[in-house]
Design a protein around this motif. Structure first.
Motif, PDB file in Angstrom:
ATOM      1  N   LEU A   4     -52.907 -74.256  96.575  1.00 40.28           N
ATOM      2  CA  LEU A   4     -54.291 -74.644  96.307  1.00 40.28           C
ATOM      3  C   LEU A   4     -55.080 -75.001  97.559  1.00 40.28           C
ATOM      4  O   LEU A   4     -56.215 -75.460  97.464  1.00 40.28           O
ATOM      5  CB  LEU A   4     -54.321 -75.836  95.336  1.00 40.28           C
ATOM      6  CG  LEU A   4     -53.814 -75.546  93.931  1.00 40.28           C
ATOM      7  CD1 LEU A   4     -53.787 -76.822  93.103  1.00 40.28           C
ATOM      8  CD2 LEU A   4     -54.660 -74.478  93.248  1.00 40.28           C
ATOM      9  N   ASN A   5     -54.499 -74.783  98.727  1.00 40.66           N
ATOM     10  CA  ASN A   5     -55.184 -75.057  99.994  1.00 40.66           C
ATOM     11  C   ASN A   5     -56.564 -74.396  99.949  1.00 40.66           C
ATOM     12  O   ASN A   5     -56.674 -73.178  99.882  1.00 40.66           O
ATOM     13  CB  ASN A   5     -54.325 -74.495 101.132  1.00 40.66           C
ATOM     14  CG  ASN A   5     -54.999 -74.498 102.480  1.00 40.66           C
ATOM     15  OD1 ASN A   5     -56.191 -74.720 102.612  1.00 40.66           O
ATOM     16  ND2 ASN A   5     -54.220 -74.230 103.502  1.00 40.66           N
ATOM     17  N   PRO A   6     -57.650 -75.173  99.979  1.00 39.05           N
ATOM     18  CA  PRO A   6     -58.976 -74.578  99.838  1.00 39.05           C
ATOM     19  C   PRO A   6     -59.374 -73.663 100.989  1.00 39.05           C
ATOM     20  O   PRO A   6     -60.218 -72.787 100.806  1.00 39.05           O
ATOM     21  CB  PRO A   6     -59.915 -75.787  99.748  1.00 39.05           C
ATOM     22  CG  PRO A   6     -59.155 -76.910 100.346  1.00 39.05           C
ATOM     23  CD  PRO A   6     -57.702 -76.628 100.094  1.00 39.05           C
ATOM     24  N   LEU A   7     -58.770 -73.827 102.145  1.00 39.63           N
ATOM     25  CA  LEU A   7     -59.069 -72.934 103.264  1.00 39.63           C
ATOM     26  C   LEU A   7     -58.505 -71.536 103.027  1.00 39.63           C
ATOM     27  O   LEU A   7     -59.040 -70.551 103.518  1.00 39.63           O
ATOM     28  CB  LEU A   7     -58.507 -73.509 104.572  1.00 39.63           C
ATOM     29  CG  LEU A   7     -59.022 -74.888 104.980  1.00 39.63           C
ATOM     30  CD1 LEU A   7     -58.265 -75.394 106.202  1.00 39.63           C
ATOM     31  CD2 LEU A   7     -60.523 -74.859 105.234  1.00 39.63           C
ATOM     32  N   GLU A   8     -57.426 -71.465 102.258  1.00 38.29           N
ATOM     33  CA  GLU A   8     -56.767 -70.190 101.961  1.00 38.29           C
ATOM     34  C   GLU A   8     -57.083 -69.667 100.561  1.00 38.29           C
ATOM     35  O   GLU A   8     -57.072 -68.470 100.326  1.00 38.29           O
ATOM     36  CB  GLU A   8     -55.242 -70.349 102.097  1.00 38.29           C
ATOM     37  CG  GLU A   8     -54.773 -70.784 103.472  1.00 38.29           C
ATOM     38  CD  GLU A   8     -54.928 -69.704 104.522  1.00 38.29           C
ATOM     39  OE1 GLU A   8     -54.804 -68.503 104.171  1.00 38.29           O
ATOM     40  OE2 GLU A   8     -55.191 -70.049 105.681  1.00 38.29           O
ATOM     41  N   ASN A   9     -57.307 -70.568  99.621  1.00 37.27           N
ATOM     42  CA  ASN A   9     -57.503 -70.187  98.226  1.00 37.27           C
ATOM     43  C   ASN A   9     -58.647 -71.009  97.617  1.00 37.27           C
ATOM     44  O   ASN A   9     -58.423 -71.840  96.731  1.00 37.27           O
ATOM     45  CB  ASN A   9     -56.204 -70.405  97.441  1.00 37.27           C
ATOM     46  CG  ASN A   9     -56.305 -69.981  95.993  1.00 37.27           C
ATOM     47  OD1 ASN A   9     -57.280 -69.378  95.562  1.00 37.27           O
ATOM     48  ND2 ASN A   9     -55.286 -70.321  95.211  1.00 37.27           N
ATOM     49  N   PRO A  10     -59.878 -70.802  98.074  1.00 39.52           N
ATOM     50  CA  PRO A  10     -60.986 -71.609  97.552  1.00 39.52           C
ATOM     51  C   PRO A  10     -61.217 -71.434  96.049  1.00 39.52           C
ATOM     52  O   PRO A  10     -61.575 -72.395  95.370  1.00 39.52           O
ATOM     53  CB  PRO A  10     -62.193 -71.153  98.368  1.00 39.52           C
ATOM     54  CG  PRO A  10     -61.810 -69.866  98.992  1.00 39.52           C
ATOM     55  CD  PRO A  10     -60.312 -69.855  99.099  1.00 39.52           C
ATOM     56  N   GLU A  11     -60.978 -70.242  95.523  1.00 34.34           N
ATOM     57  CA  GLU A  11     -61.196 -70.020  94.090  1.00 34.34           C
ATOM     58  C   GLU A  11     -60.188 -70.802  93.255  1.00 34.34           C
ATOM     59  O   GLU A  11     -60.551 -71.455  92.274  1.00 34.34           O
ATOM     60  CB  GLU A  11     -61.108 -68.518  93.742  1.00 34.34           C
ATOM     61  CG  GLU A  11     -62.175 -67.677  94.392  1.00 34.34           C
ATOM     62  CD  GLU A  11     -61.802 -67.226  95.814  1.00 34.34           C
ATOM     63  OE1 GLU A  11     -60.625 -67.367  96.219  1.00 34.34           O
ATOM     64  OE2 GLU A  11     -62.699 -66.765  96.520  1.00 34.34           O
ATOM     65  N   GLY A  12     -58.923 -70.735  93.633  1.00 34.40           N
ATOM     66  CA  GLY A  12     -57.895 -71.483  92.910  1.00 34.40           C
ATOM     67  C   GLY A  12     -58.099 -72.976  93.021  1.00 34.40           C
ATOM     68  O   GLY A  12     -57.935 -73.720  92.052  1.00 34.40           O
ATOM     69  N   CYS A  13     -58.481 -73.415  94.198  1.00 36.83           N
ATOM     70  CA  CYS A  13     -58.734 -74.832  94.422  1.00 36.83           C
ATOM     71  C   CYS A  13     -59.920 -75.298  93.589  1.00 36.83           C
ATOM     72  O   CYS A  13     -59.896 -76.392  93.015  1.00 36.83           O
ATOM     73  CB  CYS A  13     -58.958 -75.098  95.903  1.00 36.83           C
ATOM     74  SG  CYS A  13     -59.108 -76.850  96.280  1.00 36.83           S
ATOM     75  N   LYS A  14     -60.956 -74.488  93.509  1.00 39.26           N
ATOM     76  CA  LYS A  14     -62.138 -74.842  92.720  1.00 39.26           C
ATOM     77  C   LYS A  14     -61.767 -75.018  91.249  1.00 39.26           C
ATOM     78  O   LYS A  14     -62.212 -75.966  90.597  1.00 39.26           O
ATOM     79  CB  LYS A  14     -63.223 -73.774  92.884  1.00 39.26           C
ATOM     80  CG  LYS A  14     -64.503 -74.081  92.144  1.00 39.26           C
ATOM     81  CD  LYS A  14     -65.216 -75.269  92.747  1.00 39.26           C
ATOM     82  CE  LYS A  14     -66.557 -75.529  92.078  1.00 39.26           C
ATOM     83  NZ  LYS A  14     -67.236 -76.681  92.662  1.00 39.26           N
ATOM     84  N   LYS A  15     -60.933 -74.128  90.719  1.00 38.15           N
ATOM     85  CA  LYS A  15     -60.503 -74.245  89.322  1.00 38.15           C
ATOM     86  C   LYS A  15     -59.767 -75.561  89.090  1.00 38.15           C
ATOM     87  O   LYS A  15     -59.994 -76.249  88.096  1.00 38.15           O
ATOM     88  CB  LYS A  15     -59.597 -73.067  88.941  1.00 38.15           C
ATOM     89  CG  LYS A  15     -60.328 -71.761  88.773  1.00 38.15           C
ATOM     90  CD  LYS A  15     -59.372 -70.645  88.426  1.00 38.15           C
ATOM     91  CE  LYS A  15     -60.091 -69.310  88.404  1.00 38.15           C
ATOM     92  NZ  LYS A  15     -59.168 -68.194  88.170  1.00 38.15           N
ATOM     93  N   ARG A  16     -58.890 -75.915  90.016  1.00 38.05           N
ATOM     94  CA  ARG A  16     -58.133 -77.167  89.884  1.00 38.05           C
ATOM     95  C   ARG A  16     -59.056 -78.375  90.056  1.00 38.05           C
ATOM     96  O   ARG A  16     -58.917 -79.371  89.345  1.00 38.05           O
ATOM     97  CB  ARG A  16     -56.993 -77.193  90.910  1.00 38.05           C
ATOM     98  CG  ARG A  16     -56.081 -78.361  90.754  1.00 38.05           C
ATOM     99  CD  ARG A  16     -55.231 -78.243  89.529  1.00 38.05           C
ATOM    100  NE  ARG A  16     -54.414 -79.434  89.385  1.00 38.05           N
ATOM    101  CZ  ARG A  16     -53.610 -79.672  88.399  1.00 38.05           C
ATOM    102  NH1 ARG A  16     -53.474 -78.777  87.438  1.00 38.05           N
ATOM    103  NH2 ARG A  16     -52.911 -80.770  88.339  1.00 38.05           N
ATOM    104  N   GLN A  17     -60.012 -78.288  90.959  1.00 40.17           N
ATOM    105  CA  GLN A  17     -60.975 -79.365  91.152  1.00 40.17           C
ATOM    106  C   GLN A  17     -61.743 -79.624  89.856  1.00 40.17           C
ATOM    107  O   GLN A  17     -61.960 -80.767  89.469  1.00 40.17           O
ATOM    108  CB  GLN A  17     -61.952 -79.014  92.282  1.00 40.17           C
ATOM    109  CG  GLN A  17     -63.033 -80.063  92.486  1.00 40.17           C
ATOM    110  CD  GLN A  17     -64.421 -79.471  92.665  1.00 40.17           C
ATOM    111  OE1 GLN A  17     -64.717 -78.382  92.202  1.00 40.17           O
ATOM    112  NE2 GLN A  17     -65.257 -80.204  93.360  1.00 40.17           N
ATOM    113  N   ALA A  41     -71.187 -83.272  90.337  1.00 41.29           N
ATOM    114  CA  ALA A  41     -70.020 -82.871  91.126  1.00 41.29           C
ATOM    115  C   ALA A  41     -69.681 -81.395  90.901  1.00 41.29           C
ATOM    116  O   ALA A  41     -69.323 -80.684  91.847  1.00 41.29           O
ATOM    117  CB  ALA A  41     -68.821 -83.753  90.786  1.00 41.29           C
ATOM    118  N   LYS A  42     -69.804 -80.936  89.663  1.00 38.35           N
ATOM    119  CA  LYS A  42     -69.517 -79.530  89.370  1.00 38.35           C
ATOM    120  C   LYS A  42     -70.503 -78.596  90.065  1.00 38.35           C
ATOM    121  O   LYS A  42     -70.134 -77.503  90.488  1.00 38.35           O
ATOM    122  CB  LYS A  42     -69.531 -79.296  87.858  1.00 38.35           C
ATOM    123  CG  LYS A  42     -68.333 -79.874  87.141  1.00 38.35           C
ATOM    124  CD  LYS A  42     -68.465 -79.820  85.641  1.00 38.35           C
ATOM    125  CE  LYS A  42     -68.342 -78.438  85.094  1.00 38.35           C
ATOM    126  NZ  LYS A  42     -68.294 -78.413  83.603  1.00 38.35           N
TER     127      LYS A  42
END
Length: 115
Positions: free
Chosen positions: A68-81, A102-103
């Protein structure tokens, strides 16, 4: 052994102190251990300067810090956020307005990516 250790921790530290110990030693991806380092790595600022949306990104990382590293996977991180923010709302930690704000926030990472 782990049960005994947990009882010893609870006898010697408050819940806030245990949480602080955990957050200061947890890996958050991209070579970052601890909240302070993760905040600097991803946002270039101190944890006290994070917005709710940015803090939710950090809170989402222990689940899968590398994946989920946002620098590498911003889309996956956004979903988890978004899941973290929804849980915060569900459990009364934030209100509907804070959730919506926030969203909608555009988050700028240290590498220039906008989430």
């Amino acid at each position: 052994e782990e049960a005994v250790l947990s009882l010893m921790l609870e006898d010697n530290y408050s819940k806030d102190e245990i949480l602080e110990l955990y957050l200061n030693t947890t890996y958050f991806g991209a070579g970052s251990t601890g909240i302070k380092q993760a905040s600097r790595t991803y946002f270039g600022k101190a944890p006290s300067a994070l917005t709710l949306a940015e803090a939710a990104v950090i809170a989402s990382l222990p689940y899968a810090p590398t994946g989920l590293n946002p620098l590498e996977n911003p889309e996956g991180c956004k979903k988890r956020q978004l899941l973290v923010l929804a849980a915060m709302h569900k459990y009364g930690m934030i209100n509907q307005g804070q959730l919506a704000e926030a969203k909608a926030e555009k988050i700028r990472l240290t590498n220039g990516t906008v989430m």
